[in-house]
Write a protein that holds these residues in place. Structure first.
Motif, PDB file in Angstrom:
ATOM      1  N   ALA A   1      13.173  -1.139   1.157  1.00  0.00           N
ATOM      2  CA  ALA A   1      11.744  -0.973   1.450  1.00  0.00           C
ATOM      3  C   ALA A   1      10.952  -2.280   1.373  1.00  0.00           C
ATOM      4  O   ALA A   1       9.945  -2.430   2.071  1.00  0.00           O
ATOM      5  CB  ALA A   1      11.130   0.044   0.477  1.00  0.00           C
ATOM      6  N   ALA A   2      11.394  -3.208   0.524  1.00  0.00           N
ATOM      7  CA  ALA A   2      10.631  -4.431   0.267  1.00  0.00           C
ATOM      8  C   ALA A   2      10.551  -5.326   1.498  1.00  0.00           C
ATOM      9  O   ALA A   2      11.433  -5.314   2.364  1.00  0.00           O
ATOM     10  CB  ALA A   2      11.260  -5.196  -0.896  1.00  0.00           C
ATOM     11  N   LYS A   3       9.472  -6.089   1.553  1.00  0.00           N
ATOM     12  CA  LYS A   3       9.248  -7.068   2.617  1.00  0.00           C
ATOM     13  C   LYS A   3       9.662  -8.448   2.103  1.00  0.00           C
ATOM     14  O   LYS A   3       9.736  -8.679   0.896  1.00  0.00           O
ATOM     15  CB  LYS A   3       7.761  -7.077   3.023  1.00  0.00           C
ATOM     16  CG  LYS A   3       7.228  -5.721   3.434  1.00  0.00           C
ATOM     17  CD  LYS A   3       7.996  -5.142   4.588  1.00  0.00           C
ATOM     18  CE  LYS A   3       7.455  -3.770   4.969  1.00  0.00           C
ATOM     19  NZ  LYS A   3       8.305  -3.061   5.914  1.00  0.00           N
ATOM     20  N   PRO A   4       9.910  -9.401   3.018  1.00  0.00           N
ATOM     21  CA  PRO A   4      10.371 -10.730   2.591  1.00  0.00           C
ATOM     22  C   PRO A   4       9.436 -11.427   1.590  1.00  0.00           C
ATOM     23  O   PRO A   4       9.902 -12.190   0.742  1.00  0.00           O
ATOM     24  CB  PRO A   4      10.446 -11.517   3.901  1.00  0.00           C
ATOM     25  CG  PRO A   4      10.667 -10.478   4.951  1.00  0.00           C
ATOM     26  CD  PRO A   4       9.918  -9.268   4.481  1.00  0.00           C
ATOM     27  N   HIS A   5       8.135 -11.142   1.656  1.00  0.00           N
ATOM     28  CA  HIS A   5       7.196 -11.812   0.753  1.00  0.00           C
ATOM     29  C   HIS A   5       7.129 -11.165  -0.641  1.00  0.00           C
ATOM     30  O   HIS A   5       6.524 -11.725  -1.552  1.00  0.00           O
ATOM     31  CB  HIS A   5       5.783 -11.849   1.371  1.00  0.00           C
ATOM     32  CG  HIS A   5       5.128 -10.508   1.441  1.00  0.00           C
ATOM     33  ND1 HIS A   5       5.321  -9.654   2.513  1.00  0.00           N
ATOM     34  CD2 HIS A   5       4.304  -9.864   0.577  1.00  0.00           C
ATOM     35  CE1 HIS A   5       4.625  -8.546   2.299  1.00  0.00           C
ATOM     36  NE2 HIS A   5       3.998  -8.646   1.138  1.00  0.00           N
ATOM     37  N   ASN A   6       7.721  -9.988  -0.833  1.00  0.00           N
ATOM     38  CA  ASN A   6       7.660  -9.314  -2.134  1.00  0.00           C
ATOM     39  C   ASN A   6       8.563 -10.014  -3.147  1.00  0.00           C
ATOM     40  O   ASN A   6       9.684 -10.398  -2.832  1.00  0.00           O
ATOM     41  CB  ASN A   6       8.098  -7.848  -2.023  1.00  0.00           C
ATOM     42  CG  ASN A   6       7.190  -6.997  -1.156  1.00  0.00           C
ATOM     43  OD1 ASN A   6       7.665  -6.160  -0.400  1.00  0.00           O
ATOM     44  ND2 ASN A   6       5.883  -7.190  -1.247  1.00  0.00           N
TER      45      ASN A   6
ATOM     46  N   LYS B   1      15.235  -2.660  -2.289  1.00  0.00           N
ATOM     47  CA  LYS B   1      15.679  -3.701  -1.349  1.00  0.00           C
ATOM     48  C   LYS B   1      15.481  -3.250   0.097  1.00  0.00           C
ATOM     49  O   LYS B   1      15.094  -4.050   0.951  1.00  0.00           O
ATOM     50  CB  LYS B   1      17.139  -4.060  -1.611  1.00  0.00           C
ATOM     51  CG  LYS B   1      17.618  -5.211  -0.750  1.00  0.00           C
ATOM     52  CD  LYS B   1      18.996  -5.668  -1.120  1.00  0.00           C
ATOM     53  CE  LYS B   1      19.389  -6.841  -0.236  1.00  0.00           C
ATOM     54  NZ  LYS B   1      20.645  -7.448  -0.653  1.00  0.00           N
TER      55      LYS B   1
ATOM     56  N   TRP C   1       4.170  -1.709   0.487  1.00  0.00           N
ATOM     57  CA  TRP C   1       4.954  -2.946   0.492  1.00  0.00           C
ATOM     58  C   TRP C   1       4.320  -4.067   1.312  1.00  0.00           C
ATOM     59  O   TRP C   1       4.453  -5.241   0.960  1.00  0.00           O
ATOM     60  CB  TRP C   1       6.374  -2.653   0.965  1.00  0.00           C
ATOM     61  CG  TRP C   1       7.118  -1.749   0.035  1.00  0.00           C
ATOM     62  CD1 TRP C   1       7.305  -0.399   0.157  1.00  0.00           C
ATOM     63  CD2 TRP C   1       7.744  -2.116  -1.205  1.00  0.00           C
ATOM     64  NE1 TRP C   1       8.012   0.084  -0.924  1.00  0.00           N
ATOM     65  CE2 TRP C   1       8.300  -0.950  -1.765  1.00  0.00           C
ATOM     66  CE3 TRP C   1       7.895  -3.334  -1.886  1.00  0.00           C
ATOM     67  CZ2 TRP C   1       8.995  -0.953  -2.980  1.00  0.00           C
ATOM     68  CZ3 TRP C   1       8.589  -3.346  -3.079  1.00  0.00           C
ATOM     69  CH2 TRP C   1       9.127  -2.157  -3.622  1.00  0.00           C
ATOM     70  N   ASP C   2       3.647  -3.729   2.405  1.00  0.00           N
ATOM     71  CA  ASP C   2       3.061  -4.763   3.267  1.00  0.00           C
ATOM     72  C   ASP C   2       1.932  -5.518   2.583  1.00  0.00           C
ATOM     73  O   ASP C   2       1.708  -6.691   2.877  1.00  0.00           O
ATOM     74  CB  ASP C   2       2.521  -4.140   4.565  1.00  0.00           C
ATOM     75  CG  ASP C   2       3.643  -3.708   5.490  1.00  0.00           C
ATOM     76  OD1 ASP C   2       4.673  -4.412   5.561  1.00  0.00           O
ATOM     77  OD2 ASP C   2       3.497  -2.656   6.146  1.00  0.00           O
ATOM     78  N   SER C   3       1.208  -4.861   1.688  1.00  0.00           N
ATOM     79  CA  SER C   3      -0.014  -5.457   1.143  1.00  0.00           C
ATOM     80  C   SER C   3       0.084  -5.860  -0.326  1.00  0.00           C
ATOM     81  O   SER C   3      -0.931  -6.146  -0.950  1.00  0.00           O
ATOM     82  CB  SER C   3      -1.185  -4.489   1.336  1.00  0.00           C
ATOM     83  OG  SER C   3      -0.936  -3.285   0.633  1.00  0.00           O
TER      84      SER C   3
END
Length: 194
Positions: free
Chosen positions: A68-73, A66, A45-47
């Motif tokens: 696991a996801a990061k704000p930028h995804n 939701k 998720w980070d990359s």
């Protein structure tokens, strides 16, 4: 108490949808939390940027996405059933929700996304006619970036041969705490596919 009521309501809606269209749904009950976690834990998720979920149903995998996801995804959901799609839109207003998984690229384009980093699927591929299976596989492979992830669950190993034409199968995990038990395929897009 509200959580139990919501869970019972989700199971009832899912069962009703299954009775109306068993081949499109594939199971009498929504995916377990354990299956949803198995589907999302292989995604870095980070990359990554954009992820699609195919066959969102009542949203058990969407809920895990939701978490696991990061704000930028960027997340794009696909659900054919109009009642379930409407409920997803209400529960997850931050995610776009489309009706046709055969139109992943056009939906992604409409959302300002190029190719996807990952696609998570709960579609019951083996229930579909062969032509639809091939059309979906072609669309999934074309929608993914080079080296993109396709993570899908199935209730058997019958899709292994078809998936191996399009993807490098990196892992197949059995998730026994699900009704019925399910296999999670973790696949990476090949450079060339059929």
């Amino acid at each position: 108490m509200a959580n139990i009521s919501t869970l019972v309501q989700e199971k009832f809606i899912f069962l009703h949808t299954f009775i109306r269209s068993p081949k499109a749904v594939g199971s009498i009950t929504p995916s377990s939390k354990f299956l949803a976690q198995a589907l999302t834990k292989s995604i870095p998720w980070d990359s990554i940027g954009a992820v699609a979920e195919l066959g969102s149903g009542t949203g058990p995998v969407t809920k895990q996405i939701k978490l696991a996801a990061k704000p930028h995804n960027r997340i794009i959901l696909f659900e054919k059933d109009p009642v379930l799609r409407e409920q997803l839109s209400v529960r997850y207003p931050e995610y776009a929700c489309y009706p046709d998984a055969c139109q992943i690229r056009s939906a992604a384009s409409a959302e300002g996304v190029g190719q996807l980093d990952a696609i998570v699927s709960g579609l019951p591929f083996f229930n579909f006619p062969e032509q639809l299976r091939k059309q979906l596989m072609d669309e999934i492979a074309a929608a993914l970036k080079p080296g993109g992830l396709f993570i899908a669950f199935q209730y058997s190993l019958q899709m292994k041969q078809l998936l191996s034409r399009y993807f490098h199968i990196e892992d197949i995990r059995l998730v026994p705490i699900n009704l019925p038990p399910a296999f999670v395929y973790v696949c990476r897009k090949k450079e060339q596919h059929p």
